[in-house]
Design a protein around this motif. Structure first.
Motif: not given
Length: 114
Positions: A24-32, A39-46, A53-61
């Motif tokens: 669900s978290a990966v799907a939400a990030l993809r929707a954004m 693999a990258l999205l899964a690692a960030i969600v892990a 919000v933390a995942s979005v900040l990490e992806l933005s970084a």
């Protein structure tokens, strides 16, 4: 369908376990609009669990990690996706990322035990 393998030495194929919260978290990030590899999205969600919000900040970084990715490439780690995942897993710590990359390479290179 046959549930048992024809040859008892063959393992029974198992469906991969999918964590519904992580999916669900990966799907939400993809929707954004985050179109990074799975693999990258899964690692960030892990790293962040259900904290989107933390995942979005990490992806933005990640864009700021380009220098670190260049450093890893200069060290001989040429697989950009693995390098990015290692940096994410280590939260940007290059030393920890190098340890992770070396460890995963050693595991991949190890001969299979009989």
């Amino acid at each position: 369908p046959e549930l048992l393998p024809k040859n008892p030495a063959e393992p029974v194929a198992k469906e991969p376990v999918v964590d519904p919260v992580a999916a669900s978290a990966v799907a939400a990030l993809r929707a954004m609009g985050f179109a990074h590899d799975e693999a990258l999205l899964a690692a960030i969600v892990a790293n962040n669990g259900s904290d989107i919000v933390a995942s979005v900040l990490e992806l933005s970084a990640l864009s700021e990690m380009e220098t670190l990715l260049s450093d890893l490439e200069a060290m001989g780690f040429e697989d950009a996706a693995r390098n990015r995942s290692a940096l994410v897993k280590s939260r940007g710590d290059v030393r920890a990322a190098v340890r992770e990359l070396v460890k995963s390479q050693a595991t991949a290179d190890a001969p299979a035990s009989a």
